[in-house]
Design an enzyme around this catalytic site. Structure first.
Site, PDB file in Angstrom:
ATOM      1  CG  HIS A   1      -1.937  -1.091   1.218  1.00 12.61           C
ATOM      2  ND1 HIS A   1      -3.204  -0.933   0.713  1.00 12.61           N
ATOM      3  CD2 HIS A   1      -1.859  -2.381   1.636  1.00 12.61           C
ATOM      4  CE1 HIS A   1      -3.872  -2.070   0.826  1.00 12.61           C
ATOM      5  NE2 HIS A   1      -3.074  -2.967   1.386  1.00 12.61           N
TER       6      HIS A   1
ATOM      7  CG  ASP B   1      -4.855   1.961   1.229  1.00 15.11           C
ATOM      8  OD1 ASP B   1      -5.704   1.061   1.194  1.00 15.11           O
ATOM      9  OD2 ASP B   1      -3.709   1.847   0.772  1.00 15.11           O
TER      10      ASP B   1
ATOM     11  CB  THR C   1      -3.604   0.463  -6.022  1.00 18.39           C
ATOM     12  OG1 THR C   1      -3.855  -0.424  -4.918  1.00 18.39           O
ATOM     13  CG2 THR C   1      -3.098   1.790  -5.482  1.00 18.39           C
TER      14      THR C   1
END
Length: 290
Positions: A22, A121, A143
């Site tokens: 991450h 995130d 992502t």
């Protein structure tokens, strides 16, 4: 890109989940913000073990234009077990991701002091409470594949109506807007048992994600389903999706700039004949019989 116009004086705070898988993509995102004229970028790194700072120190030395702020969280204060405790050992967590969620939730008080504009995130949904409390805009940095985002946004619409867990309907075709049908067995392992702690936690995260101002996605294409908002329940719009990829770490892991031999091999393969699989830090490949 939100908050990234030329000559802006804004500060952007990036808040990754735990682990290198991450943190590394967030560093690449920080470089994009700096190239687009953002005055300052801060990466807030949650650390439970204060003795292990090698990774953060290395990234800070290699990226002097980025400010790294450590959010030190003592295990006793956070009421979380030491790193490496698996959730299936019966002591505290039923799944490793549950520990990550607990750590990030416990970090909220330390996060409040440095926020200006927040990019978080996908595992940091509880940080939305901090953003709302301080009145600052929060964006998710996603992502994974854009199709995965479409599925996650629609899961809260599907899961409550499911009469059984995905593990009990392995060959049932599940339909999500914007992506091909997905068999129950091909859904994430964390979501297979609807009664498990991890499935409930993941569903809670999926339900909260639309509270963000938007999504920054590491891709260069986006789905019509997300464009039209059909992933969300009727009457609830999908937050804006900004495709900012591909963001990749330049060069080879060893620090050399020469072209990797695998690219020469890849160039020699027929068009559309190679499938690339990225497992992340915890992924495994499971081959199911057809």
């Amino acid at each position: 890109m939100p908050g990234a116009t030329a000559a802006t004086h804004k500060t952007v705070v990036l808040y990754p989940s735990l682990g290198m898988g991450h943190l590394n993509p967030v560093v690449e995102l920080a470089k994009v913000f700096l190239r687009r004229g953002v005055a300052a970028v801060i990466i807030a790194v949650v650390e439970v073990d204060s003795s292990d700072t090698t990774t953060t120190d290395r990234l800070a030395a290699a990226n002097p234009g980025i400010t790294f702020r450590r959010l030190l969280l003592l295990p006793d204060a956070a009421a979380v077990p030491p790193r490496g405790l698996l959730q299936d050992d019966g002591r505290r967590h039923s799944h490793p991701i549950m520990r990550t969620i607990d750590v990030l939730r416990a970090a909220n008080p330390v996060l409040r002091d440095l926020l200006c504009e927040l990019v978080i995130d996908m595992f940091c949904t509880d940080a939305l409470d901090v953003a709302a409390e301080l009145g600052v805009p929060a964006y998710f940095f996603f992502t994974s594949a854009l199709g995965d985002l479409a599925v996650m946004l629609h899961l809260p619409c599907v899961f409550p109506d499911a009469r059984s867990s995905f593990k009990d309907m392995p060959y049932t075709a599940l339909r999500f807007p914007g992506v091909p049908p997905i068999r129950g067995m091909d859904m994430a392992t964390t979501m297979q048992d609807r009664e498990s702690d991890i499935a409930r936690a993941c569903l809670h995260q999926c339900a909260r994600m639309p509270e963000a101002r938007g999504f920054l996605v590491n891709t260069f294409d986006w789905l019509e389903a997300l464009r039209s908002g059909s992933c969300m329940p009727a009457g609830r719009p999908t937050p804006p999706v900004y495709c900012i990829g591909p963001l990749i770490v330049p060069g080879n892991p060893g620090g050399h700039n020469e072209r990797h031999v695998c690219l020469t091999w890849l160039d020699a393969q027929p068009n559309r004949s190679v499938v690339f699989l990225s497992f992340g830090s915890m992924g495994v490949l499971i081959c199911w019989p057809l």
